[in-house]
Write an enzyme that holds these catalytic residues in place. Structure first.
Site, PDB file in Angstrom:
ATOM      1  N   HIS A  56      43.578  37.289  39.813  1.00  0.00           N
ATOM      2  CA  HIS A  56      43.183  36.267  38.615  1.00  0.00           C
ATOM      3  C   HIS A  56      43.745  34.893  38.857  1.00  0.00           C
ATOM      4  O   HIS A  56      44.033  34.141  38.080  1.00  0.00           O
ATOM      5  CB  HIS A  56      44.096  36.654  37.437  1.00  0.00           C
ATOM      6  N   HIS A 215      38.805  42.411  34.645  1.00  0.00           N
ATOM      7  CA  HIS A 215      38.926  43.285  36.026  1.00  0.00           C
ATOM      8  C   HIS A 215      37.364  43.597  36.069  1.00  0.00           C
ATOM      9  O   HIS A 215      37.280  44.584  36.835  1.00  0.00           O
ATOM     10  CB  HIS A 215      39.860  44.334  35.768  1.00  0.00           C
TER      11      HIS A 215
END
Lengths: 329, 329
Positions: A56, A215
């Site tokens: 991330h 995700h």
């Protein structure tokens, strides 16, 4: 799989080494690369610790520094860090005034941060971020997911910690910002986790995943690719419904790229989101645009909106110096 | 084509509108969106103007502000801006001390900036950036291409202009930084120009384009995808050969993403590039890592190295406040 890497097993370590070298003026890397921490600590300050799966970037290590996080614990890609990492980080940055954990609401993160909190002998509290309005419960989550709004929580609470607010006040502030923040995203392509070596999901050449998680986990539905205006209409519309703001409310607008979407398009989304917000009489007082909370190389974006008052805006504007956010210093 | 856009013909206008709205504290958009300029001008200062095809965001509009550019002219995607845009920008920001154009070496840009320079009645000079060591002559270029090193030229010359250096001195400084800067890139995937609607080039699932240009134009050769270390070896090796630096030389290392490569990988490349530089006895004094000079959503990266002395480092460190670079203010 096309990535700029060496061995799949070394991606995280080599990336953290590069990060620590490039930002050696503001961060150091903990032993065994368990955490990234501020180089210069401030005694008597409540410390803020966050973390989560890698992939991330720049969240969370990019938010470590003056006026934001004291430490961040990077797990393997899309995998929670361990309680051991969190404890090592907490012990390393302890300033004697307590520890506030900021945790995105994913089952793995929640469990591991809770274990760390229970093992930590000093005062601590936890702010759980669950800003994603797309879905209730999800692949890796009970309740709403924590996504890009986490950056806004970290910035504002970080500023309050820097000025010396106490642990209980910071916990209350963090919870209130989380409540005032809503986000939703859309994916145009999948991402590929290095260790998996193939795309997380399959998606048609004319499809998008509306309400996607960070995700690549499913959102609300798979639909035909829409225009920027249509997408902004659904994302911002869902956010406005959740926050139930009055006309004239001031906000922070954060248009976040998921990693594979260029700035040219992100600013088209800014224009599109602004139209929806202005149509609802909502004022944007501050903007943040860029790929800050990513899903590896996934194409797409999320929109986050935080309702603010002058006191919160002052905390947003307060000095910050991290790898990616820097102003006032 | 999967992009966050409305009509293909409106991409640039809507993106510029979003950019101007999001950064209204530091920039304004010229009439007919011909240029982006600094909101607050400084009388008596040499003005710096750059520009080029869009699709490389945040270059150049993201470099407009205190301590860097006074104006940037955005052409259509991968298309030179017109002399008309450059003249309008020059007239809008004129501070009475002359104009310095900073131009990447592409045939279209060169021709149009030269026409503007000839039409401009006030003092002006041009710095041509040609930092790409990959190839001599290319699809759109006679001589070497101007790529990511342009940002370094703009930052350092911008700082010198801000402190009050005269036009001739800035021209000399710009030429010297260009000479001290070398770059080279690699692409793992193509990009898609919105108006074309299909990928600029085809590339195999296991191939990379070594020495690619920032429009996806061919580089040195098409080869099997290599490891980060192998890629860094060739990119940095070519740069070192070009710059012929002595051991102990201080440098700025800029690892630039082309738009579709996540930070996780860019920092792996930082680690890989550092190994090569340290092996050659070259010291990295400053780092810049991120997707600053992009080719839409192309996956890949470039490495730029600038040899610096303490005076140039001081200019690099001098205050800057643009949409993407900010420190010291």
């Amino acid at each position: 799989m096309k990535k700029l890497i060496n061995d799949v097993d070394d991606v995280l370590a080599e990336s953290l080494d590069g990060f620590a070298a490039a930002h050696a003026d503001i961060v150091t890397l903990g032993a065994e690369r368990k955490f990234v921490r501020r180089r210069t600590l401030k005694a008597g300050k409540v410390v803020l610790i966050s973390g989560g799966g890698s992939g991330h970037e720049p969240l969370h290590a990019g938010m470590v520094g003056h006026g934001m996080l004291d430490a961040a614990c990077p797990g393997q890609v899309f995998t929670s860090p361990t309680p051991d990492q969190m404890l090592a980080a907490a012990e390393s940055v302890d300033g004697g005034a307590g520890t506030l954990f900021i945790v995105k609401n994913y089952s793995g993160d929640m469990m591991n941060f809770q274990m760390a909190a229970e093992m930590l002998t000093s005062d601590n509290a936890t702010v759980i971020v669950n800003d994603d309005v797309a879905v209730e419960n999800s692949t890796y989550t009970t309740g709403r997911r924590g996504v890009a709004g986490t950056l806004i929580v970290e910035k504002i609470v970080g500023a309050a910690a820097e000025r010396g607010d106490a642990l209980a006040a910071l916990k209350t502030l963090g919870d209130s910002i989380n409540k005032a923040t809503a986000s939703m995203g859309v994916a145009l392509t999948s991402c590929t986790v290095p260790a998996a070596g193939k795309p997380t999901f399959q998606i048609g050449a004319d499809e998008m995943e509306m309400g996607v998680g960070i995700h690549g986990e499913p959102g609300r539905r798979r639909v035909k690719l829409g225009s920027a205006d249509d997408i902004a209409g659904e994302l911002v519309g869902s956010i406005l419904k959740d926050l139930a703001m009055k006309r004239g409310q001031e906000t922070i607008l954060f248009v976040n790229g998921f990693g594979g979407t260029p700035q040219l398009e992100l600013y088209v989304m800014v224009t599109a989101a602004l139209k929806v917000l202005e149509g609802a009489g909502v004022k944007v007082a501050r903007f943040l645009t860029g790929s800050y909370v990513t899903s590896l190389e996934m194409a797409g974006c999320s929109v986050s909106v935080t309702a603010v008052d002058p006191a919160l805006l002052a905390l947003w504007d307060a000095p910050v110096h991290t790898a990616v956010l820097r102003w006032g210093v």
